[in-house]
Design a protein around this motif. Structure first.
Motif, PDB file in Angstrom:
ATOM      1  N   ARG A  86       0.826  -1.205   0.000  1.00 18.17           N
ATOM      2  CA  ARG A  86       0.000   0.000   0.000  1.00 18.17           C
ATOM      3  C   ARG A  86       0.863   1.259   0.000  1.00 18.17           C
ATOM      4  NH1 ARG A  86      -5.166   0.551  -0.135  1.00 18.17           N
ATOM      5  NH2 ARG A  86      -6.118   2.541   0.415  1.00 18.17           N
ATOM      6  N   ASN A  87       1.915   1.273   0.794  1.00 17.37           N
ATOM      7  CA  ASN A  87       2.819   2.425   0.800  1.00 17.37           C
ATOM      8  C   ASN A  87       3.580   2.521  -0.520  1.00 17.37           C
ATOM      9  OD1 ASN A  87       2.178   3.509   3.272  1.00 17.37           O
ATOM     10  ND2 ASN A  87       3.773   2.397   4.380  1.00 17.37           N
ATOM     11  N   LYS A  90       1.366   4.155  -2.892  1.00 16.18           N
ATOM     12  CA  LYS A  90       1.240   5.586  -2.599  1.00 16.18           C
ATOM     13  C   LYS A  90       2.438   6.376  -3.105  1.00 16.18           C
ATOM     14  CE  LYS A  90       0.598   8.755   1.322  1.00 16.18           C
ATOM     15  NZ  LYS A  90       0.419   8.825   2.800  1.00 16.18           N
ATOM     16  N   PHE A  95      -3.224   3.827  -6.801  1.00 15.59           N
ATOM     17  CA  PHE A  95      -4.187   2.976  -6.117  1.00 15.59           C
ATOM     18  C   PHE A  95      -5.163   2.302  -7.069  1.00 15.59           C
ATOM     19  CE2 PHE A  95      -2.718   5.743  -2.660  1.00 15.59           C
ATOM     20  CZ  PHE A  95      -2.382   4.765  -1.721  1.00 15.59           C
TER      21      PHE A  95
END
Length: 230
Positions: A86-87, A90, A95
């Motif tokens: 997820r990071n 980012k 996403f």
């Protein structure tokens, strides 16, 4: 073109619509970076190519010159460095989900999964990926095993990203995405064309026209997506 075969029709459309072969754009890919092959191929599905380039360029910024030769170990380490998928999405990716299915994972998650599967199978650099993925007599079982491994990842069952990754790594091939399918379907006057049949027709047309399959695939893709072919 009465009585013409599908191959005749496609070859004729390529001659008529794609311009002189000598002026066709030849894609470079990432022959020394399995990491970039994984990123570009998986990020490319259902996306504008500028958004794919943005992700590729952010990875290059993260890894500097090393990105040009990164394998699975380095790609996996970048996920660890940034604190997980997820990071990573980012800071490097975005996403975008891997499919339209409810609850689908991020494309970043799928990249990590594919990289881990390849790494665990001992396929860690682009040269090994090419060796296992080559369309050659005597390599059928090894290629099939590699494709099965890749397509076992979420939303990769069609094999389109697998074929595209091999092309990015330097093997001639065809990515039967919606742009290429649309051009070929229109050229031969069929609406029932599958990605597999489309890829076979493009490969046969490339042989007929005396160019490699990747070059013809890219020329078709650029035409269908409204880009200049030189």
């Amino acid at each position: 073109m009465s009585g013409a075969t599908d191959l005749d029709k496609l070859a004729g459309a390529c001659r008529d619509q794609l311009g002189p072969q000598s002026e066709w754009f030849r894609p470079n890919g990432y022959p020394d970076s399995l990491a970039l092959c994984i990123i570009d191929s998986i990020q490319s599905t259902g996306a504008h190519y500028n958004s794919v380039l943005n992700v590729v360029n952010r990875y290059r910024e993260l890894r500097a010159d090393a990105a040009a030769t990164d394998g699975t170990a380095e790609l996996l380490a970048s996920f660890d460095q940034l604190g997980g998928a997820r990071n990573w999405a980012k800071k490097v990716g975005n996403f975008k989900a891997a499919s339209t299915k409810r609850g689908a994972s991020l494309k970043a998650d799928v990249m990590h999964d594919v990289a881990q599967k390849l790494h665990d199978a001992g396929i860690r650099m682009s040269a090994q990926f090419r060796e296992h993925g080559e369309l050659a007599a005597g390599n059928e079982d090894r290629r099939a095993a590699l494709k099965k491994l890749w397509t076992s990842a979420e939303a990769q069952r069609s094999g389109i990203t697998f074929e595209y990754a091999l092309m990015l790594a330097g093997l001639p091939g065809v990515k039967s995405d919606r742009m290429v399918l649309r051009f070929v379907s229109t050229a031969i006057g069929r609406s029932d064309l599958t990605p597999t049949t489309c890829a076979t027709l493009v490969r046969d047309a490339a042989d007929h026209l005396g160019v490699d399959a990747t070059t013809l695939d890219h020329a078709i893709w650029r035409k269908a997506s409204g880009r200049a072919n030189n």
